[in-house]
Write a protein that holds these residues in place. Structure first.
Motif, PDB file in Angstrom:
ATOM      1  N   PHE A  44      62.557  42.237  43.205  1.00 38.57           N
ATOM      2  CA  PHE A  44      61.919  42.824  44.387  1.00 38.57           C
ATOM      3  C   PHE A  44      61.460  44.253  44.083  1.00 38.57           C
ATOM      4  O   PHE A  44      60.366  44.676  44.483  1.00 38.57           O
ATOM      5  N   VAL A  45      62.285  44.996  43.368  1.00 37.99           N
ATOM      6  CA  VAL A  45      61.913  46.368  43.003  1.00 37.99           C
ATOM      7  C   VAL A  45      60.702  46.358  42.072  1.00 37.99           C
ATOM      8  O   VAL A  45      59.785  47.182  42.212  1.00 37.99           O
ATOM      9  N   VAL A  46      60.683  45.432  41.128  1.00 42.28           N
ATOM     10  CA  VAL A  46      59.525  45.313  40.232  1.00 42.28           C
ATOM     11  C   VAL A  46      58.268  44.997  41.036  1.00 42.28           C
ATOM     12  O   VAL A  46      57.185  45.550  40.767  1.00 42.28           O
ATOM     13  N   LEU A  47      58.385  44.135  42.018  1.00 41.91           N
ATOM     14  CA  LEU A  47      57.238  43.789  42.861  1.00 41.91           C
ATOM     15  C   LEU A  47      56.743  45.015  43.641  1.00 41.91           C
ATOM     16  O   LEU A  47      55.532  45.222  43.791  1.00 41.91           O
ATOM     17  N   PHE A  48      57.664  45.835  44.101  1.00 45.57           N
ATOM     18  CA  PHE A  48      57.288  47.087  44.758  1.00 45.57           C
ATOM     19  C   PHE A  48      56.485  47.976  43.799  1.00 45.57           C
ATOM     20  O   PHE A  48      55.462  48.559  44.164  1.00 45.57           O
ATOM     21  N   VAL A  49      56.980  48.121  42.575  1.00 44.41           N
ATOM     22  CA  VAL A  49      56.313  48.973  41.583  1.00 44.41           C
ATOM     23  C   VAL A  49      54.896  48.478  41.328  1.00 44.41           C
ATOM     24  O   VAL A  49      53.936  49.262  41.288  1.00 44.41           O
ATOM     25  N   LEU A  50      54.743  47.182  41.168  1.00 46.09           N
ATOM     26  CA  LEU A  50      53.421  46.616  40.895  1.00 46.09           C
ATOM     27  C   LEU A  50      52.493  46.757  42.104  1.00 46.09           C
ATOM     28  O   LEU A  50      51.289  46.990  41.937  1.00 46.09           O
ATOM     29  N   SER A  51      53.051  46.638  43.305  1.00 50.83           N
ATOM     30  CA  SER A  51      52.203  46.825  44.486  1.00 50.83           C
ATOM     31  C   SER A  51      51.687  48.258  44.541  1.00 50.83           C
ATOM     32  O   SER A  51      50.528  48.506  44.890  1.00 50.83           O
ATOM     33  N   GLY A  52      52.532  49.226  44.178  1.00 52.86           N
ATOM     34  CA  GLY A  52      52.100  50.616  44.150  1.00 52.86           C
ATOM     35  C   GLY A  52      51.056  50.871  43.088  1.00 52.86           C
ATOM     36  O   GLY A  52      50.063  51.587  43.321  1.00 52.86           O
ATOM     37  N   LEU A  53      51.239  50.281  41.920  1.00 52.48           N
ATOM     38  CA  LEU A  53      50.256  50.421  40.843  1.00 52.48           C
ATOM     39  C   LEU A  53      48.908  49.844  41.279  1.00 52.48           C
ATOM     40  O   LEU A  53      47.847  50.452  41.070  1.00 52.48           O
ATOM     41  N   GLY A  54      48.949  48.681  41.914  1.00 49.19           N
ATOM     42  CA  GLY A  54      47.727  48.044  42.393  1.00 49.19           C
ATOM     43  C   GLY A  54      47.069  48.818  43.519  1.00 49.19           C
ATOM     44  O   GLY A  54      45.834  48.833  43.639  1.00 49.19           O
ATOM     45  N   ASN A  55      47.877  49.491  44.354  1.00 48.80           N
ATOM     46  CA  ASN A  55      47.295  50.341  45.396  1.00 48.80           C
ATOM     47  C   ASN A  55      46.401  51.410  44.780  1.00 48.80           C
ATOM     48  O   ASN A  55      45.300  51.689  45.264  1.00 48.80           O
ATOM     49  N   GLY A  56      46.891  52.026  43.707  1.00 50.45           N
ATOM     50  CA  GLY A  56      46.111  53.067  43.050  1.00 50.45           C
ATOM     51  C   GLY A  56      44.847  52.539  42.409  1.00 50.45           C
ATOM     52  O   GLY A  56      43.775  53.154  42.517  1.00 50.45           O
ATOM     53  N   SER A  57      44.938  51.403  41.750  1.00 48.88           N
ATOM     54  CA  SER A  57      43.768  50.877  41.034  1.00 48.88           C
ATOM     55  C   SER A  57      42.716  50.321  41.994  1.00 48.88           C
ATOM     56  O   SER A  57      41.513  50.488  41.766  1.00 48.88           O
ATOM     57  N   THR A  58      43.141  49.693  43.088  1.00 48.79           N
ATOM     58  CA  THR A  58      42.155  49.151  44.027  1.00 48.79           C
ATOM     59  C   THR A  58      41.393  50.274  44.727  1.00 48.79           C
ATOM     60  O   THR A  58      40.170  50.184  44.903  1.00 48.79           O
ATOM     61  N   PHE A  59      42.085  51.337  45.098  1.00 52.28           N
ATOM     62  CA  PHE A  59      41.386  52.422  45.781  1.00 52.28           C
ATOM     63  C   PHE A  59      40.489  53.207  44.847  1.00 52.28           C
ATOM     64  O   PHE A  59      39.506  53.803  45.278  1.00 52.28           O
ATOM     65  N   LYS A  60      40.797  53.197  43.548  1.00 51.38           N
ATOM     66  CA  LYS A  60      39.865  53.809  42.601  1.00 51.38           C
ATOM     67  C   LYS A  60      38.587  52.978  42.500  1.00 51.38           C
ATOM     68  O   LYS A  60      37.488  53.506  42.279  1.00 51.38           O
ATOM     69  N   MET A  61      38.694  51.679  42.663  1.00 49.10           N
ATOM     70  CA  MET A  61      37.527  50.809  42.564  1.00 49.10           C
ATOM     71  C   MET A  61      36.489  51.128  43.641  1.00 49.10           C
ATOM     72  O   MET A  61      35.285  51.027  43.387  1.00 49.10           O
ATOM     73  N   ILE A  62      36.935  51.517  44.819  1.00 55.74           N
ATOM     74  CA  ILE A  62      36.021  51.640  45.968  1.00 55.74           C
ATOM     75  C   ILE A  62      34.906  52.655  45.726  1.00 55.74           C
ATOM     76  O   ILE A  62      33.721  52.304  45.843  1.00 55.74           O
ATOM     77  N   PRO A  63      35.205  53.931  45.381  1.00 52.29           N
ATOM     78  CA  PRO A  63      34.096  54.858  45.123  1.00 52.29           C
ATOM     79  C   PRO A  63      33.252  54.440  43.926  1.00 52.29           C
ATOM     80  O   PRO A  63      32.031  54.655  43.918  1.00 52.29           O
ATOM     81  N   GLY A  64      33.879  53.823  42.923  1.00 53.23           N
ATOM     82  CA  GLY A  64      33.119  53.364  41.758  1.00 53.23           C
ATOM     83  C   GLY A  64      32.127  52.267  42.111  1.00 53.23           C
ATOM     84  O   GLY A  64      30.999  52.246  41.601  1.00 53.23           O
ATOM     85  N   ILE A  65      32.517  51.354  42.976  1.00 45.04           N
ATOM     86  CA  ILE A  65      31.633  50.263  43.399  1.00 45.04           C
ATOM     87  C   ILE A  65      30.396  50.817  44.106  1.00 45.04           C
ATOM     88  O   ILE A  65      29.258  50.439  43.794  1.00 45.04           O
ATOM     89  N   PHE A  66      30.602  51.730  45.045  1.00 39.64           N
ATOM     90  CA  PHE A  66      29.461  52.240  45.806  1.00 39.64           C
ATOM     91  C   PHE A  66      28.596  53.193  44.985  1.00 39.64           C
ATOM     92  O   PHE A  66      27.387  53.286  45.205  1.00 39.64           O
ATOM     93  N   HIS A  67      29.206  53.873  44.017  1.00 35.81           N
ATOM     94  CA  HIS A  67      28.391  54.703  43.121  1.00 35.81           C
ATOM     95  C   HIS A  67      27.524  53.812  42.227  1.00 35.81           C
ATOM     96  O   HIS A  67      26.342  54.109  41.989  1.00 35.81           O
ATOM     97  N   THR A  68      28.111  52.712  41.760  1.00 34.49           N
ATOM     98  CA  THR A  68      27.347  51.760  40.948  1.00 34.49           C
ATOM     99  C   THR A  68      26.195  51.170  41.755  1.00 34.49           C
ATOM    100  O   THR A  68      25.082  50.995  41.243  1.00 34.49           O
ATOM    101  N   LYS A  69      26.439  50.871  43.014  1.00 32.93           N
ATOM    102  CA  LYS A  69      25.372  50.350  43.876  1.00 32.93           C
ATOM    103  C   LYS A  69      24.261  51.385  44.051  1.00 32.93           C
ATOM    104  O   LYS A  69      23.073  51.045  44.098  1.00 32.93           O
ATOM    105  N   ALA A  70      24.642  52.661  44.150  1.00 37.96           N
ATOM    106  CA  ALA A  70      23.645  53.722  44.282  1.00 37.96           C
ATOM    107  C   ALA A  70      22.754  53.783  43.047  1.00 37.96           C
ATOM    108  O   ALA A  70      21.525  53.909  43.155  1.00 37.96           O
ATOM    109  N   LEU A  71      23.368  53.683  41.872  1.00 39.74           N
ATOM    110  CA  LEU A  71      22.584  53.688  40.630  1.00 39.74           C
ATOM    111  C   LEU A  71      21.674  52.477  40.570  1.00 39.74           C
ATOM    112  O   LEU A  71      20.536  52.552  40.097  1.00 39.74           O
ATOM    113  N   GLY A  72      22.155  51.335  41.074  1.00 41.82           N
ATOM    114  CA  GLY A  72      21.338  50.127  41.096  1.00 41.82           C
ATOM    115  C   GLY A  72      20.135  50.248  42.019  1.00 41.82           C
ATOM    116  O   GLY A  72      19.123  49.571  41.836  1.00 41.82           O
TER     117      GLY A  72
END
Length: 460
Positions: free
Chosen positions: A337-365
């Protein structure tokens, strides 16, 4: 590009508005912007941190509520589910609030509003109070969940694209850590034979402090205000809803498990409130601390890649939880359960980094370049973050309702974990299909003259 020297210096503190803000200009960033952005980040984290603590305080309060309160395990899971639901719903208006009032101004207001659920809980927290009263007062605590949406929208505007993963991860992680902090304080209070009102009394002056410091040290950015149309544009974009789905898997897991972990230990493994409290803070603590690491890894390797493999890890940890639950192995169950918590936190960081990158890529497109592309990305990513955060938090509702049904039907959480495993598999498939598969397709089609150019999101 406008020379940084022609722009008025941002105010150092107080209620003044920053008229010009260009963090993508490296000279401006080094000379002026970085210092101002980090100051706003610091006090944004403080307010959001207390907001998370108030939102999740009922995950702790239910541990104090013994047989004399007359609540069943199903009642408690329903109570925490509804608190989570309100926290998810209010994230939508909290996102709009930054554009209407300004980031600093809304931080002051949203921090002050936390007094309402805290004082109300202080008033009713005693045996003999009806379940409906607890439910109503618990719903008020949901406003603490909204602070995340407004804080992320505000901080997103302060930092350049190259720093967003780190900044957003730190902002969110500092907020998320409000969950284990209130659990740790509760552990100390339970250990000292104190009551729930002691816990609530500690937070009332802290809420006032956060509001005062936000007033003294934060700033508003002029071009973020009055852009309520950005939320409508973000809502029309398919990526907003795809990322919402993925965020259900990461943040929905984090907040859902934060509310449910202690109750699962009590109901499935017979732990006392003190024994449960000794363990429940560890997972949210590590999950919060790892979130900036997830953002930093996404900055370096690409958020889509980190997110993809993170779901593999979450699936594996959930499979171990299913086995531990069936074998009634408390030690293995707790570690997984603790490992699952750690991975959920890691994924929180990576998913939110994706958001500005996606819209910046769309702007370049779209053919935009330089500051124009950066402004487009900031505008839509900032607006979409609140919507994504709101939908993601609904995952916490689903987790608590799934546990409630699983305990009613099977007497354990095993059935719920099977459902979570299937959902993580779906998140893996969506991440690959939408953000990574397209790169391979683009390479295969590039030799065809008639092939339409496709945007690659592999590095977002």
């Amino acid at each position: 590009m406008t020379a940084p020297s022609t722009a008025p210096a941002p105010p150092s503190r107080g209620g003044r508005w920053i008229q010009q803000w260009d963090p993508e200009d490296e000279t401006f960033w080094k000379e002026t912007g970085e210092k101002v952005a980090k100051r706003n980040l610091l006090f944004s984290v403080l307010s959001e941190h207390i907001g998370f603590s108030i939102w999740t305080m009922w995950s702790v309060l239910v541990l104090f509520m013994g047989p004399e309160y007359g609540l069943t395990p199903a009642d408690k899971f329903l109570l925490t589910s509804m608190v989570t639901l309100v926290g998810a719903v209010v994230r939508v208006p909290y996102t709009f609030a930054v554009a209407i009032f300004g980031g600093r101004n809304w931080t002051i207001i949203s921090a002050s509003l936390l007094l309402v659920p805290t004082v109300a809980a202080f008033a009713v927290m005693k045996p003999g109070t009806s379940f409906n009263t607890f439910l109503l007062v618990g719903l008020l605590a949901g406003i603490g969940g909204g602070n995340f949406a407004s804080s992320m929208t505000n901080i997103n505007a302060f930092f350049p694209l190259r720093k967003k993963g780190w900044a957003l991860g730190l902002n969110a992680g500092g907020g998320n850590i409000g969950v284990p902090v209130i659990q740790l304080i509760a552990l100390a209070i339970i250990g000292a034979s104190g009551g729930p009102r002691v816990l609530l009394g500690i937070y009332i002056p802290l809420i006032l402090l956060a509001a005062v410091l936000s007033s003294l040290f934060m700033d508003n950015i002029e071009n973020v205000k009055n852009d309520t149309g950005a939320a409508k544009d973000a809502a029309r974009d398919g990526h907003t809803w795809i990322m919402s789905f993925l965020y259900i898997g990461t943040f929905g897991s984090f907040i859902g498990y934060s509310f449910a972990f202690g109750q699962v230990l009590q109901n499935q493994f017979g732990r006392t409130p003190l024994e449960a409290a000794y363990v429940t803070f560890i997972g949210p603590l590590l999950g919060s601390l790892i979130r900036p690491v997830g953002g930093a890894l996404a900055d370096k390797y690409g958020g889509a890649k980190i997110t993809l493999w993170n779901y593999v890890g979450m699936g594996a940890a959930t499979a171990v939880l299913i086995a531990a639950s069936m074998e009634k192995s408390l030690g293995l169950f707790t570690v997984a359960f603790v490992v699952l918590f750690v991975l959920s936190g890691l994924g929180n960081g990576s998913t939110f980094k994706m958001i500005p990158g996606i819209f910046h890529t769309k702007a370049l497109g779209k053919g935009l370049e330089g500051e124009e592309a950066a402004a487009y990305g900031r505008r839509l990513s900032g607006a979409s973050m609140g919507l994504i955060g709101a939908v993601g938090a609904l995952g916490g509702v689903g987790i608590n309702l799934a546990f409630r049904q699983s305990f009613l039907s099977y007497g354990s959480g095993t059935g719920a974990f099977v459902a979570f495993l299937a959902f993580y598999a779906a998140c893996f498939a969506v991440t690959w299909a939408v953000y990574l598969r397209r790169t391979a397709v683009q390479g295969q089609a590039s030799t065809a003259a008639e092939a339409k150019p496709q945007l690659s999101y592999a590095e977002v």
